[in-house]
Design an enzyme around this catalytic site. Structure first.
Site, mmCIF file in Angstrom:
data_model
loop_
_atom_site.group_PDB
_atom_site.id
_atom_site.type_symbol
_atom_site.label_atom_id
_atom_site.label_comp_id
_atom_site.label_asym_id
_atom_site.label_seq_id
_atom_site.Cartn_x
_atom_site.Cartn_y
_atom_site.Cartn_z
ATOM 1 N N GLU A 166 0.798 -1.233 0.000
ATOM 2 C CA GLU A 166 0.000 0.000 0.000
ATOM 3 C C GLU A 166 0.830 1.282 0.000
ATOM 4 O O GLU A 166 0.634 2.176 0.839
ATOM 5 C CB GLU A 166 -0.986 -0.001 1.166
ATOM 6 C CG GLU A 166 -2.023 -1.097 1.045
ATOM 7 C CD GLU A 166 -3.249 -0.910 1.929
ATOM 8 O OE1 GLU A 166 -3.250 0.015 2.754
ATOM 9 O OE2 GLU A 166 -4.212 -1.673 1.758
ATOM 10 N N GLU A 371 -5.424 -8.570 0.451
ATOM 11 C CA GLU A 371 -6.172 -8.183 1.649
ATOM 12 C C GLU A 371 -7.616 -7.908 1.256
ATOM 13 O O GLU A 371 -7.886 -7.319 0.199
ATOM 14 C CB GLU A 371 -5.620 -6.907 2.307
ATOM 15 C CG GLU A 371 -4.338 -7.094 3.054
ATOM 16 C CD GLU A 371 -3.863 -5.829 3.771
ATOM 17 O OE1 GLU A 371 -4.715 -5.019 4.204
ATOM 18 O OE2 GLU A 371 -2.642 -5.649 3.865
HETATM 19 C C1 BG6 Z 1 -4.547 -2.134 5.005
HETATM 20 C C2 BG6 Z 1 -3.213 -2.431 5.584
HETATM 21 O O1 BG6 Z 1 -4.559 -0.789 4.704
HETATM 22 O O2 BG6 Z 1 -5.673 -2.255 5.774
HETATM 23 C C3 BG6 Z 1 -3.235 -3.216 6.884
HETATM 24 O O3 BG6 Z 1 -2.359 -3.019 4.656
HETATM 25 C C4 BG6 Z 1 -4.394 -2.750 7.728
HETATM 26 O O4 BG6 Z 1 -1.996 -3.079 7.511
HETATM 27 C C5 BG6 Z 1 -5.682 -3.009 6.962
HETATM 28 O O5 BG6 Z 1 -4.428 -3.308 8.985
HETATM 29 C C6 BG6 Z 1 -6.932 -2.642 7.724
HETATM 30 O O6 BG6 Z 1 -6.852 -1.326 8.168
HETATM 31 P P1 BG6 Z 1 -7.037 -0.961 9.692
HETATM 32 O O7 BG6 Z 1 -6.794 0.502 9.761
HETATM 33 O O8 BG6 Z 1 -8.426 -1.343 10.041
HETATM 34 O O9 BG6 Z 1 -6.033 -1.746 10.442
#
Ligand code: BG6
Length: 471
Positions: A166, A371
């Protein structure tokens, strides 16, 4: 398009799950690990867990991998902490850090789980940050050397590599995520120069990977989402195209084509934000090409034509730290067709299909979703976690992946966020994503016991049936 019979998932589809080092490992000062920008964060919201213990995966990885094997994972996407390998980002290699990841990868291999390794997931070494971080071109050299150490050490065991997690979110929301280090509120011009340096670092890592490991595959891992125009008004469509280029396509065009997207470049140069190129930068960017595109997907964005005033700006749901909209560029709009999760993030399974179709259409490179998931306030009741909301979320996204496959998109894996509960970027452990519950809260570590959630049992069935039965 609607199908009478959707095409099946390929037999070798990589059903996986994800984590990142600093959010899951803990042991932030152990065995020679140096501090990263995350470890030196000074403005953590009160009452929110830090990352010093996280899920204690560093000490419990064998138990965790056994759970991943029971879950049936075919792939596990995790990151290596740069500062475990090189405590100050460069200089002496820390053999204890190398040993830890050998043990983890060997443990995965023993149960037949394919490792997918991210080189860098938000945790820049603090020592590099101290002397300017990504503003300093020496960080490009440091990253290349770090990558080459990993390829040399683990190349015989790891086939899939991801460069930078990201990068676009670090550029757009670095302060909220906590990746800006000591430089804090850096101006936009500096941020886009840093961005350029990350592009160069990524290109050098990809070229090194291909030179050192001809059998391996490597790709970028930005956060990519479809951008919808708020209405069919042409001004809204132009704004959506603009934002798509600046938020998404710049990152993939540079990675895949070695050149900035023209709209993104127009935006940068019109505002005086264009990065300075040094001799050879162009060749470096054009000299590397990924083997696939990995991308993280949570929800789409809907935008309208800028009104030229502060009404363009919104925060995402209740999260005051994530600001959307830019005066003179686009107006952030809530999509009335989409429900939101407990944290105000819009939920849009169909948007995953459109995102995949657009990526395939533009780049014709195999895709992997690294993700996707639902952050929620899970509750442990009588030793069980009934996260039917997460099952519903994942099921509806997997259905859309299958439709994208039917559309002709080449996708080879799906790694939901997360394999096991971990600490969120800035909203603590209470915001959970995992298939496995970790029994701790923000302040009280309890026993850090591992508990299979309902979604664990459900996902195990999905994997065992190769996505045929999602109920
Ligand atoms: C992504 C990241 O942006 O989203 C993760 O790669 C992150 O590291 C995930 O944890 C979810 O976001 P958040 O802010 O809910 O942890």
């Amino acid at each position: 398009m609607k199908y009478q019979n959707a095409v099946s998932f390929p037999g070798d589809f990589l059903w996986g799950a994800s984590t990142s080092a600093y959010q899951v490992e803990g042991a932030s000062k152990e065995d020679g690990k140096g501090p990263s920008v995350i470890d030196i964060l000074e403005h953590r919201p009160p009452g929110i867990a830090d990352f010093s213990v996280a899920s204690d995966h560093y000490h419990r990885f064998r138990e965790d991998v056994a759970l991943f094997a029971e879950l049936g994972l075919r792939a596990y996407r995790f990151s290596i902490a740069w500062t475990r390998i090189l405590p100050s980002g460069e200089g002496e290699v820390n053999r204890a850090g190398i040993a830890f990841y050998h043990e983890l990868i060997d443990e995965l291999a023993a149960v037949g789980i394919e490792p997918i390794v991210t080189l860098y997931h938000f945790d820049l070494p603090a020592a590099l940050d101290e002397r300017g971080g990504w503003s300093d071109r020496r960080t490009i050299d440091a990253f290349e050397r770090y990558a080459r150490i990993l390829f040399d050490e683990f190349g015989g065991k790891v086939r899939y590599w991801l460069t930078i997690n990201e990068q676009n979110m670090m550029v757009l929301h670095g302060k909220a995520i906590g990746t800006t280090g000591r430089s804090g509120d850096t101006d936009q011009k500096t941020i886009y120069q840093q961005n350029h340096h990350m592009f160069l670092a990524q290109a050098r890592a990809m070229a090194s990977c291909h030179e050192m490991l001809p059998e391996a595959k490597i790709g970028p891992a930005p956060n990519i989402v479809s951008v919808y125009p708020a209405t069919s008004a042409p001004g809204d469509v132009v704004a959506a195209d603009d934002w798509d280029a600046i938020r998404n396509l710049m990152y993939l065009d540079v990675a895949v084509r070695g050149a900035y997207h023209p709209l993104a470049w127009a935006y940068l140069s019109e505002r005086g934000l264009e990065p300075r190129f040094e001799d050879g930068d162009d060749e470096t960017l054009r000299g590397a090409r990924p083997d696939f595109i990995a991308f993280n997907y949570y929800s789409t964005q809907t935008v309208g034509e800028s009104r030229g005033d502060l009404s363009d700006i919104q925060t995402r749901g209740g999260d005051q730290q994530i600001v959307r909209g830019e005066v003179g560029l686009y107006r952030a709009v809530k999509n009335e067709h989409l429900p939101t999760n407990a944290f105000g993030w819009e939920i849009d399974p169909v948007g995953l299909r459109t995102t995949m179709r657009r990526l395939w259409d533009r780049y014709r490179l195999p895709l992997i979703i690294t993700e996707n998931g639902l952050g929620a306030f899970d509750e442990l009741v009588d030793g069980r976690v009934h996260d039917d909301y997460r099952i519903d979320y994942l099921r509806r996204h997997i259905e859309q992946i299958q439709l994208a496959i039917s559309d002709g998109v080449d996708v080879f894996g799906y790694c939901p966020w997360t394999a096991i509960d971990l600490v969120s970027t800035h909203q603590g452990i209470r915001k959970r994503y995992g298939f496995v519950y970790v029994d701790r809260d923000e302040g009280d570590l309890k026993e850090l016991a591992r508990i299979r959630k309902d979604s664990f049992h459900w996902y195990r069935g999905v994997i065992a049936g190769n996505g045929v039965d999602l109920c």
